[in-house]
Design an enzyme around this catalytic site. Structure first.
Site, mmCIF file in Angstrom:
data_model
loop_
_atom_site.group_PDB
_atom_site.id
_atom_site.type_symbol
_atom_site.label_atom_id
_atom_site.label_comp_id
_atom_site.label_asym_id
_atom_site.label_seq_id
_atom_site.Cartn_x
_atom_site.Cartn_y
_atom_site.Cartn_z
ATOM 1 N N GLY A 33 0.709 -1.197 -0.005
ATOM 2 C CA GLY A 33 0.058 -0.141 0.049
ATOM 3 C C GLY A 33 0.937 1.289 -0.037
ATOM 4 N N ASN A 34 0.248 2.493 0.083
ATOM 5 C CA ASN A 34 1.075 3.523 0.555
ATOM 6 C C ASN A 34 0.268 4.519 1.176
ATOM 7 O OD1 ASN A 34 -1.118 5.580 -1.018
ATOM 8 N ND2 ASN A 34 -0.911 3.783 -2.677
ATOM 9 N N ARG A 35 0.788 5.696 1.484
ATOM 10 C CA ARG A 35 0.406 6.720 2.942
ATOM 11 C C ARG A 35 -0.789 7.485 2.412
ATOM 12 N NH1 ARG A 35 5.249 9.533 4.835
ATOM 13 N NH2 ARG A 35 3.917 10.503 6.299
ATOM 14 N N SER A 36 -1.408 7.320 1.077
ATOM 15 C CA SER A 36 -2.331 8.199 0.956
ATOM 16 C C SER A 36 -3.640 8.286 1.702
ATOM 17 C CB SER A 36 -2.846 8.364 -0.557
ATOM 18 O OG SER A 36 -3.851 9.204 -0.844
ATOM 19 N N ALA A 104 -3.495 7.761 -5.085
ATOM 20 C CA ALA A 104 -2.036 7.155 -5.188
ATOM 21 C C ALA A 104 -2.344 5.888 -5.774
ATOM 22 C CB ALA A 104 -1.475 7.068 -3.706
#
Ligand code: CTP
Ligand code: CA
Length: 234
Positions: A33-36, A104
């Site tokens: 995943g990512n931090r968005s 994102a």
């Protein structure tokens, strides 16, 4: 009254927005995943709805409390992976005048998804083989309908002139009409309340440079969208 007019200045338009961050499963209990958080995209959706647009939001893994900020009028399609987001945005964009890709999107996904949890007993995970995801924004821009405006976001860990140069190359690569460039870093952009956006258009001009709450920069972005549409229709 001018203030009231401005608030309804998107009446008659349908705006499709993607927000949040996609998650690519590794096994039933893990993902890449990512931090968005989705806050900036949700702010764009909320601002557009308040200004009179019909708003369709593809929401990738956005926390309930953040999603609620979109407001009751926004039509939400929840998505998980980049592939789901691509499908949803394809449908929403087909009926939209303006498309804003604020999500994102994972650039890569595991080439295979294990259907059982990977365990240490079974050898653990030494490495994860990845394949590239399709570029949703690029696809939507290539399929752009007459009069449709395509807006991308760019998350860059650069600043100043390098930030702009990267943004210009990225906009051109994607074929977007407008690109909102966002400087991100360990302590910049993600969990924060505020944001700084520089918006460039298809002639590489800076058409907006806005700092403030995510809602304030969302309004500045929508102002730039309206100005761009005004120019290209005359
Ligand atoms: N985007 C997309 N599909 C992808 C990757 C990105 O639609 N597979 C969109 C994002 O929603 C955003 C824009 O493309 O609007 C730019 O995303 P960004 O991650 O900044 O650019 P990339 O082209 O992925 O380049 P890189 O991450 O290598 O900088
Ligand atoms: Ca990327």
């Amino acid at each position: 009254d001018e203030l009231l007019d401005r608030r309804r200045d998107l009446a008659g338009l349908t705006v499709a927005v993607s927000a949040g961050g996609t998650r690519e499963p590794i096994d039933p209990v893990r993902f890449l995943g990512n931090r968005s958080s989705g806050r900036q995209g949700v702010a764009v959706a909320a601002a557009a709805a308040e200004r009179g647009a019909r708003v369709l939001l593809a929401a990738a893994n956005i926390e309930r409390a953040v999603l609620d900020e979109a407001g009751a009028g926004v039509e939400v399609t929840p998505v998980g992976t980049a592939a789901e987001l691509a499908d949803a945005m394809g449908e929403l964009a087909a009926i939209a005048d303006v498309v804003v890709m604020a999500a994102a999107v994972a650039d890569f996904r595991p080439s295979a998804v294990a259907d059982r949890k990977l365990t240490k007993e079974a050898g653990g995970i030494a490495s994860i083989d990845l394949v590239e995801n399709p570029d949703v924004l690029k696809g939507l821009a290539a399929a752009r309908a007459e009069g449709q405006t395509i807006v991308g976001f760019a998350a860059e860990t650069a600043h100043g002139e390098e930030l702009l140069e990267r943004g210009r190359r990225k906009r051109a690569r994607k074929g977007a009409d407008l690109l909102a460039i966002n400087e991100v870093g360990w302590a910049l952009g993600f969990e924060s309340e505020g944001n700084h956006l520089v918006v460039i258009d298809s002639s590489d001009e800076v058409v907006a440079d806005a700092s403030g709450s995510k809602r304030a920069v969302a309004d500045a972005l929508l102002d730039a969208v309206l100005a761009y549409r005004g120019q290209s229709s005359s």
